[in-house]
Design an enzyme around this catalytic site. Sequence first.
Site, mmCIF file in Angstrom:
data_model
loop_
_atom_site.group_PDB
_atom_site.id
_atom_site.type_symbol
_atom_site.label_atom_id
_atom_site.label_comp_id
_atom_site.label_asym_id
_atom_site.label_seq_id
_atom_site.Cartn_x
_atom_site.Cartn_y
_atom_site.Cartn_z
ATOM 1 N N GLU A 4 10.427 61.472 8.151
ATOM 2 C CA GLU A 4 9.040 61.901 8.089
ATOM 3 C C GLU A 4 8.769 62.651 6.790
ATOM 4 O O GLU A 4 9.458 63.618 6.467
ATOM 5 C CB GLU A 4 8.707 62.791 9.289
ATOM 6 C CG GLU A 4 8.759 62.053 10.619
ATOM 7 C CD GLU A 4 8.249 62.890 11.772
ATOM 8 O OE1 GLU A 4 7.671 63.969 11.534
ATOM 9 O OE2 GLU A 4 8.422 62.458 12.933
ATOM 10 N N ASP B 128 12.755 59.680 17.522
ATOM 11 C CA ASP B 128 13.039 60.999 18.072
ATOM 12 C C ASP B 128 12.107 61.309 19.237
ATOM 13 O O ASP B 128 12.229 62.348 19.885
ATOM 14 C CB ASP B 128 12.995 62.080 16.997
ATOM 15 C CG ASP B 128 11.671 62.180 16.257
ATOM 16 O OD1 ASP B 128 10.751 61.389 16.565
ATOM 17 O OD2 ASP B 128 11.549 63.036 15.358
ATOM 18 N N SER B 129 11.212 60.368 19.525
ATOM 19 C CA SER B 129 10.416 60.426 20.753
ATOM 20 C C SER B 129 11.321 60.387 21.974
ATOM 21 O O SER B 129 10.888 60.685 23.091
ATOM 22 C CB SER B 129 9.416 59.264 20.803
ATOM 23 O OG SER B 129 10.055 58.030 20.509
ATOM 24 N N GLU C 219 0.946 56.621 10.770
ATOM 25 C CA GLU C 219 0.549 57.026 12.122
ATOM 26 C C GLU C 219 -0.760 57.807 12.123
ATOM 27 O O GLU C 219 -0.933 58.776 11.382
ATOM 28 C CB GLU C 219 1.650 57.863 12.775
ATOM 29 C CG GLU C 219 1.289 58.306 14.189
ATOM 30 C CD GLU C 219 2.446 58.935 14.940
ATOM 31 O OE1 GLU C 219 2.224 59.370 16.082
ATOM 32 O OE2 GLU C 219 3.569 58.974 14.397
#
Length: 260
Positions: A111, A42-43, A178
């Site tokens: 996420e 989704d970056s 991350e």
Amino acid sequence: MTTLDFAAYKKDGRKISMVTCYDATFAKIIDKTDIDTILIGDSASMVMHGESTTIPTKMEWMEEHTRSVRNGTSKFIVADMPFLTTRKGQDYATDCAGRLLVAGANSVKIEGVFGQEKILEHLTLSGIPVMAHLGLTPQFYQAFGGHKMQGKTEEAAEKIIEEAKLAEKVGCFSLVLECIPKDLAKKITESVGIPTIGIGAGRDCDGQVLVLQDMLGMSGFKPRFVKQYMDGLSLITGALNEYAREVSAAAFPFDENISR
């Protein structure tokens, strides 16, 4: 590569290489390389659409990016589920995940685990492979007070370890870790049977992922955890400026560029 290969890589101690991709042109290039797997992150909201965060990402964007990448590669594709798509109920989450697989993804990335355990388990039992994403989860940056390293305190670290184990329990085939301390990433990697893919989490993860435009030096974004493997910005701007100069001087097209 399949989901089974992810487990085999971990068992054999072979590292998994992953990069982001959002379009067919780059997908065709990556398809000719040794890269193991592609993440349609989704970056894309930031890299391709110019937004400042991943929050504005739309399902329609992710479907189109997924379809474009699939048209350029046969590699294993993981596609991100946009903000809140797993928080609107099981039926909506299943529909969104299914749309990404129909568009060409082999799996989806979600996420967080806490609060959506049943949805993740339902997806995996429905034949939709799920990669979980823990640590600094960009969709939660408002709750985190910004894009900050996670798991720095003992309490926070234990919570991430618990969540990683829960991800494995509900059927996730792998984990992205991350921006967490390298010692914590190492501990998680050794504590779960599914492979971990790190970004800003040290070298002890079972694999690594980077945003393609960052590693190629095209974005101007260079946090500590990114290595730029080329100065893409200078190379591309240089080529464009050379073209502009030749057009301005009436030099281009040259004889060899003119149809006969």
